[in-house]
Enzyme design. Sequence first.
Site, PDB file in Angstrom:
ATOM      1  NE  ARG A  11      -2.118  -2.210   3.593  1.00 16.86           N
ATOM      2  CZ  ARG A  11      -2.273  -3.337   2.351  1.00 16.86           C
ATOM      3  NH1 ARG A  11      -2.862  -3.108   1.741  1.00 16.86           N
ATOM      4  NH2 ARG A  11      -1.103  -4.199   3.279  1.00 16.86           N
ATOM      5  CB  THR A  12       3.432   2.790   2.416  1.00 14.96           C
ATOM      6  OG1 THR A  12       2.888   2.216   3.252  1.00 14.96           O
ATOM      7  CG2 THR A  12       4.821   3.732   2.645  1.00 14.96           C
ATOM      8  CE  LYS A  52      27.994  -4.679  -6.732  1.00 16.13           C
ATOM      9  NZ  LYS A  52      27.302  -4.255  -7.460  1.00 16.13           N
ATOM     10  NE  ARG A 105       7.900   0.762   4.777  1.00 18.21           N
ATOM     11  CZ  ARG A 105       6.378   0.496   4.711  1.00 18.21           C
ATOM     12  NH1 ARG A 105       6.476  -1.383   4.530  1.00 18.21           N
ATOM     13  NH2 ARG A 105       5.522   0.922   4.872  1.00 18.21           N
ATOM     14  CG  HIS A 145       4.067   4.026   8.460  1.00 20.07           C
ATOM     15  ND1 HIS A 145       4.614   4.804   7.660  1.00 20.07           N
ATOM     16  CD2 HIS A 145       3.667   3.509   8.026  1.00 20.07           C
ATOM     17  CE1 HIS A 145       4.407   4.665   6.286  1.00 20.07           C
ATOM     18  NE2 HIS A 145       3.053   3.164   7.074  1.00 20.07           N
TER      19      HIS A 145
END
Lengths: 309, 150
Positions: free
Chosen positions: A57-58, A86, A107, A135
């Site tokens: 969703r986000t 890496k 995120r 959030h």
Amino acid sequence: MNFKGRDIISIKDFSKAEINYILECSKKMVPYAKGEKYTNILKDRVLSSLFFEPSTRTRLSFESAMNRLGGRVIGFSDPSGTSQKKGESLADTIRMADAYSDVIVVRHPQEGAARLAAEFADVPVLNAGDGAGRHPTQCLLDLFTILTEKKKIEKNKIVLLGDLKYGRTVHSLAYALSLYGAELTFVSPGSLKMPKEVINECKELGVEPISTSNLEKAISDADVLYVTRIQKERFPDAEEYNRVVGIYKIDNGLLKHARKDLIVMHPLPRVTEIDPEVDKTPHALYFKQAFNGVPVRMALLSLISGGRL
Amino acid sequence: MRELKIQTIKNGSVIDHITAGNAVKVLHILGIPKTSSSTISVAMNVKSKFGKKDIVKVENRELDPQEVDKIALIAPKATINIIRDFEVAEKHKVKLPKEIIGIVRCSNPTCVSNFNEPVESRFIVIREDPPRIKCYFCEREPEDIAERII
Ligand SMILES: Nc1ncnc2c1ncn2[C@@H]1O[C@H](COP(=O)(O)OP(=O)(O)OP(=O)(O)O)[C@@H](O)[C@H]1O
Ligand SMILES: [Mg+2]
Ligand SMILES: [Zn+2]
């Protein structure tokens, strides 16, 4: 009010007046978010969408928001295809995104990652969730959902249910709802109670939250029931988990005890917390809530980019 | 009358009223003796009007009070006395700066500041005495600050 160039890292960085302004702008974005109207206010702007952790969703709603504003999106939804593998630092990845784009959405599984990203980027950074931390866009879309459905946020009786200890959304939501003077009730299993610090924050804002394990009673006069997922990993054994999940399951039988205009919200994904039979009732608001992620994120992207409708 | 004269110095600095037991950590925070060849004497668990305390004396070096302020993190009642010709010429009570950078490690194992990133740890001071700080990155408050000194 000027948001141009500002980072969106934590809901606590914003005053109530600023939050109100964001919510007003979000309202104006609704027809554009639905595709009923069109705009190009972020034409030729590029968004870096950096998802170091999975999200449906986000990520989709941010990317939809940028596209609906006429902008473009670059980025990744899985860090395995990047130099992160890496051992590249987040700071270096952010420096690149800063050079390649006009705004960054990040995120990341580590707490504080978005704050760190903002230190290394000149362009504004939007926190799309940092580990068990903050959030803020979820919090804003939750507020927006309550505001559009109930016409106001203050004085609503709001029940927060589920994993209130580890749940990332409920802590900032409890804080934000307290800013507005909502009446809060916390319902959770004993081992997943709302942390003391959060309760103290509510009290400092003049709200006296009620904590209980009696869901039926809590919802009897509630305006909003906000359900969160209870994760199996939090319990020592499957039996205890099943018992708790059974007690706190939302179905039509339970909702008989609620007011007709009670709205049920959930940040999704849900697993078994809400029976699918609830989806067809007027109580179910979680899908609309998920849609609201688009206008709210459109408002934020346009505000910090200096685009005006 | 002076309450204590274990070691009288002609010129230098005395850090007095250090929370008992924390003298060595105070020296560690100040980077002493690494950055200095001065003679240093430490007295621990000295009896005083307010219970026990530690004292540090640094000869022939005048500590910059502002540099020493950060020890307020673990010794909020400390004073810096500048000694000139055996007398206390200046006295300064430590005061926590608004931010503490590079001194304390965040207690949150999943905090970004504990990973391989090019940043120093950073804390915002929310109360001076007893000190309370929170991580600039993850907002976690370490409870046992003295145990988290880097
Ligand atoms: N010449 C010196 N050599 C070594 N230590 C000294 C000297 N003069 C003072 N001190 C120490 O420095 C500290 C401060 O001295 P001061 O005479 O101001 O004591 P005080 O009046 O008790 O002050 P406070 O109220 O800060 O405790 C004391 O611990 C004292 O023993
Ligand atoms: Mg004295
Ligand atoms: Zn931290």
